[in-house]
Design an enzyme around this catalytic site. Structure first.
Site, PDB file in Angstrom:
ATOM      1  N   MET A   1      -0.768  -7.431  -1.003  1.00  0.00           N
ATOM      2  CA  MET A   1       0.413  -7.989  -0.148  1.00  0.00           C
ATOM      3  C   MET A   1       1.391  -6.604   0.270  1.00  0.00           C
ATOM      4  SD  MET A   1       0.172 -10.888   0.850  1.00  0.00           S
ATOM      5  CE  MET A   1       1.697 -11.355   1.608  1.00  0.00           C
TER       6      MET A   1
ATOM      7  N   LYS B   1       8.036  -7.897 -13.105  1.00  0.00           N
ATOM      8  CA  LYS B   1       9.029  -8.056 -12.032  1.00  0.00           C
ATOM      9  C   LYS B   1      10.252  -7.819 -12.585  1.00  0.00           C
ATOM     10  CE  LYS B   1       6.388 -10.976  -8.811  1.00  0.00           C
ATOM     11  NZ  LYS B   1       6.190  -9.999  -7.775  1.00  0.00           N
TER      12      LYS B   1
ATOM     13  N   GLU C   1       2.112 -10.526 -10.128  1.00  0.00           N
ATOM     14  CA  GLU C   1       2.751 -11.670 -10.266  1.00  0.00           C
ATOM     15  C   GLU C   1       2.906 -11.878 -11.920  1.00  0.00           C
ATOM     16  OE1 GLU C   1       4.197 -13.275  -8.126  1.00  0.00           O
ATOM     17  OE2 GLU C   1       4.698 -15.400  -8.906  1.00  0.00           O
TER      18      GLU C   1
ATOM     19  N   ASN D   1      -0.373 -14.358   3.469  1.00  0.00           N
ATOM     20  CA  ASN D   1      -1.685 -13.321   3.512  1.00  0.00           C
ATOM     21  C   ASN D   1      -2.507 -13.565   4.721  1.00  0.00           C
ATOM     22  OD1 ASN D   1      -3.544 -11.010   2.988  1.00  0.00           O
ATOM     23  ND2 ASN D   1      -4.190 -12.112   0.908  1.00  0.00           N
TER      24      ASN D   1
ATOM     25  N   VAL E   1       4.952  -6.286  -6.779  1.00  0.00           N
ATOM     26  CA  VAL E   1       4.034  -6.135  -7.585  1.00  0.00           C
ATOM     27  C   VAL E   1       3.298  -7.212  -8.147  1.00  0.00           C
ATOM     28  CG1 VAL E   1       5.726  -4.123  -8.327  1.00  0.00           C
ATOM     29  CG2 VAL E   1       6.004  -6.214  -9.543  1.00  0.00           C
TER      30      VAL E   1
ATOM     31  N   HIS F   1       8.596 -15.189   0.861  1.00  0.00           N
ATOM     32  CA  HIS F   1       7.115 -15.308   0.624  1.00  0.00           C
ATOM     33  C   HIS F   1       6.151 -14.981   1.869  1.00  0.00           C
ATOM     34  CE1 HIS F   1       3.853 -18.186  -1.293  1.00  0.00           C
ATOM     35  NE2 HIS F   1       3.706 -16.951  -1.472  1.00  0.00           N
TER      36      HIS F   1
ATOM     37  N   SER G   1       4.999 -15.432  -5.467  1.00  0.00           N
ATOM     38  CA  SER G   1       4.666 -16.398  -4.915  1.00  0.00           C
ATOM     39  C   SER G   1       4.964 -17.793  -5.548  1.00  0.00           C
ATOM     40  CB  SER G   1       3.025 -16.467  -5.354  1.00  0.00           C
ATOM     41  OG  SER G   1       2.337 -15.327  -4.595  1.00  0.00           O
TER      42      SER G   1
HETATM   43  N1  LIG Z   1      -2.338 -12.244  -2.633  1.00  0.00           N
HETATM   44  C1  LIG Z   1      -1.674 -13.173  -1.755  1.00  0.00           C
HETATM   45  O1  LIG Z   1      -2.383 -13.725  -0.893  1.00  0.00           O
HETATM   46  C2  LIG Z   1      -0.192 -13.295  -2.018  1.00  0.00           C
HETATM   47  C3  LIG Z   1       0.540 -14.026  -0.875  1.00  0.00           C
HETATM   48  C4  LIG Z   1       2.216 -14.271  -1.075  1.00  0.00           C
HETATM   49  C5  LIG Z   1       2.536 -13.564  -2.090  1.00  0.00           C
HETATM   50  N2  LIG Z   1       1.819 -12.768  -3.033  1.00  0.00           N
HETATM   51  C6  LIG Z   1       2.622 -12.126  -4.154  1.00  0.00           C
HETATM   52  O2  LIG Z   1       2.727 -10.683  -3.939  1.00  0.00           O
HETATM   53  C7  LIG Z   1       2.797 -10.097  -5.171  1.00  0.00           C
HETATM   54  C8  LIG Z   1       1.692  -8.907  -5.266  1.00  0.00           C
HETATM   55  O3  LIG Z   1       0.484  -9.601  -4.962  1.00  0.00           O
HETATM   56  P1  LIG Z   1      -0.728  -8.958  -4.581  1.00  0.00           P
HETATM   57  O4  LIG Z   1      -1.694  -9.977  -4.428  1.00  0.00           O
HETATM   58  O5  LIG Z   1      -0.379  -7.775  -3.663  1.00  0.00           O
HETATM   59  O6  LIG Z   1      -1.162  -8.109  -5.986  1.00  0.00           O
HETATM   60  P2  LIG Z   1      -2.123  -6.936  -6.668  1.00  0.00           P
HETATM   61  O7  LIG Z   1      -2.707  -7.091  -7.720  1.00  0.00           O
HETATM   62  O8  LIG Z   1      -3.141  -6.772  -5.114  1.00  0.00           O
HETATM   63  O9  LIG Z   1      -1.155  -5.741  -6.437  1.00  0.00           O
HETATM   64  C9  LIG Z   1      -0.086  -5.707  -7.182  1.00  0.00           C
HETATM   65  C10 LIG Z   1       0.352  -4.318  -7.074  1.00  0.00           C
HETATM   66  O10 LIG Z   1       1.566  -4.063  -7.859  1.00  0.00           O
HETATM   67  C11 LIG Z   1       1.263  -2.797  -8.885  1.00  0.00           C
HETATM   68  N3  LIG Z   1       2.301  -2.546  -9.781  1.00  0.00           N
HETATM   69  C12 LIG Z   1       2.269  -3.378 -10.964  1.00  0.00           C
HETATM   70  N4  LIG Z   1       3.636  -2.995 -11.739  1.00  0.00           N
HETATM   71  C13 LIG Z   1       4.340  -2.213 -10.886  1.00  0.00           C
HETATM   72  C14 LIG Z   1       5.487  -1.579 -11.017  1.00  0.00           C
HETATM   73  N5  LIG Z   1       5.918  -1.513 -12.148  1.00  0.00           N
HETATM   74  N6  LIG Z   1       5.823  -0.559 -10.255  1.00  0.00           N
HETATM   75  C15 LIG Z   1       4.951  -0.363  -8.805  1.00  0.00           C
HETATM   76  N7  LIG Z   1       3.683  -1.071  -8.706  1.00  0.00           N
HETATM   77  C16 LIG Z   1       3.486  -2.070  -9.626  1.00  0.00           C
HETATM   78  C17 LIG Z   1      -0.136  -2.831  -9.016  1.00  0.00           C
HETATM   79  O11 LIG Z   1      -0.588  -1.450  -9.380  1.00  0.00           O
HETATM   80  C18 LIG Z   1      -0.961  -3.176  -8.080  1.00  0.00           C
HETATM   81  O12 LIG Z   1      -1.329  -2.018  -6.885  1.00  0.00           O
HETATM   82  C19 LIG Z   1       2.725 -11.038  -6.185  1.00  0.00           C
HETATM   83  O13 LIG Z   1       3.964 -11.284  -6.755  1.00  0.00           O
HETATM   84  C20 LIG Z   1       2.164 -12.283  -5.504  1.00  0.00           C
HETATM   85  O14 LIG Z   1       2.280 -13.427  -6.174  1.00  0.00           O
HETATM   86  C21 LIG Z   1       0.629 -12.696  -3.061  1.00  0.00           C
END
Ligand SMILES: NC(=O)c1ccc[n+]([C@@H]2O[C@H](COP(=O)([O-])OP(=O)(O)OC[C@H]3O[C@@H](n4cnc5c(N)ncnc54)[C@H](O)[C@@H]3O)[C@@H](O)[C@H]2O)c1
Length: 297
Positions: free
Chosen positions: A22, A107, A102, A153, A100, A150, A129
């Site tokens: 994301m 967070k 979930e 994706n 970052v 939100h 999410s």
């Molecule tokens: N994947 C989806 O379809 C989707 C859709 C909407 C919202 N979200 C939300 O978006 C957020 C990210 O999800 P994602 O799918 O991109 O996850 P992901 O696992 O692909 O990426 C998360 C990233 O956060 C980084 N991270 C962790 N702790 C950190 C910190 N302290 N500082 C900086 N970076 C840090 C990790 O290294 C990783 O690269 C979550 O809250 C998720 O629920 C995801």
């Protein structure tokens, strides 16, 4: 791919925390609209891969007419910490988007750090999410600046954004988010705060049920998806959606929902947990319910 100052007049410098699925997608949406982005992650590998992935997303979205053609892309700068980028650039972000992992504790830590770094009045936007904004607000010293956005994706292709107003979210933060979304040509639909808000509260248990159907042997993943597409008009089917989301993120979000609603339908089913343990995370790992070899994540 980046111009130094983005399109003159956007006036935005976005800090995006998390360069995963994301964070990279939101960064692509922003630079594609000429907005300068600082992209931050703890994982050096993610940061190294991000510019190519974002460039690919911007080019694809332009070809599909989802991003303005011919606009000068905003400058993309990556770094291991927001503090480091602020010091190096001698600048502050106009808004921060937290994307970052979930995990509520991760967070909370990130949001507390952001609050200590950016000036009061800077909108702090969480892309969670499922975690209620009010819960995240407990980690901040300025709950009025915190608001949920939100993005779906992939952010470049889905124009509607679920905006979550916590009970302490201020009108200024909401207005600033609306202005940013207008520049990004996204449509905001504002909802009140709750675990999973509207979309994840409905979608995630539905996907969990779809996985249970596959696990029970009633139908293959492909048959479930084709039925949900062909009979019910679901755009991709729940299991392709699961692969797109990332099964690890899906499991994390289901645990958040389960812990805050008590709904047993949100307890991640055994097959999902097994797939995550086996590293079958969906598109991002090349394999989930389907195979994605050779396809960019
Ligand atoms: N994947 C989806 O379809 C989707 C859709 C909407 C919202 N979200 C939300 O978006 C957020 C990210 O999800 P994602 O799918 O991109 O996850 P992901 O696992 O692909 O990426 C998360 C990233 O956060 C980084 N991270 C962790 N702790 C950190 C910190 N302290 N500082 C900086 N970076 C840090 C990790 O290294 C990783 O690269 C979550 O809250 C998720 O629920 C995801």
């Amino acid at each position: 791919m980046a111009a130094e100052n983005g399109v003159p007049g956007t006036g935005h410098r976005l800090a995006v925390l998390g360069a995963g699925v994301m964070g990279s997608g939101i960064a692509a949406l922003a630079v594609g609209h000429g907005i300068a982005v600082w992209l931050i992650d703890l994982d050096r590998r993610r940061l190294d891969e991000a510019p190519a992935r974002i460039g690919h997303q911007v080019r694809t979205a332009r070809l599909l007419g989802a991003l303005p053609d011919g606009a000068v892309p905003g400058a993309l700068v990556t770094g291991l910490s927001l503090a480091g980028l602020m010091a190096a650039g001698d600048a502050v972000p106009t808004a921060v988007i937290e994307a970052v992992t979930e995990h509520p504790d991760a967070k909370a830590k990130v949001l507390a750090e952001v609050c200590a770094l950016v000036p009061p009045g800077t909108p702090i936007i969480s892309n969670t999410s499922a975690i209620p904004v009010d819960e995240l607000a407990l980690a901040t010293t300025r709950p009025a600046d915190l608001v949920g956005a939100h993005f779906m994706n992939p952010p470049c292709l889905i124009r509607t954004v679920e905006v979550i107003r916590g009970t302490q979210t201020g009108e200024a933060a909401l207005a600033a988010l609306r202005a940013l979304l207008a520049v990004l040509r996204r449509q905001a639909i504002v909802v009140e705060d709750a675990p999973g808000f509207v979309t994840s509260r409905i979608l995630h248990p539905m996907i969990n049920d779809a996985v249970r159907v596959v696990a029970s042997g009633t139908a293959s993943a492909d048959a479930v998806d084709r039925l949900m597409q062909g009979c019910l008009g679901h755009p991709t089917g729940p299991l392709r959606t699961a692969d797109l989301i990332g099964l690890d993120n899906l499991v994390d979000s289901l645990w958040v929902l389960h812990g805050r609603t008590g709904d047993e339908g949100c307890r991640p089913c055994d097959l999902l947990l097994e797939m995550v343990r086996a590293g079958r995370l969906g598109r991002k790992s090349g394999r989930g319910f389907y195979e994605y070899e050779g396809e960019p994540a």
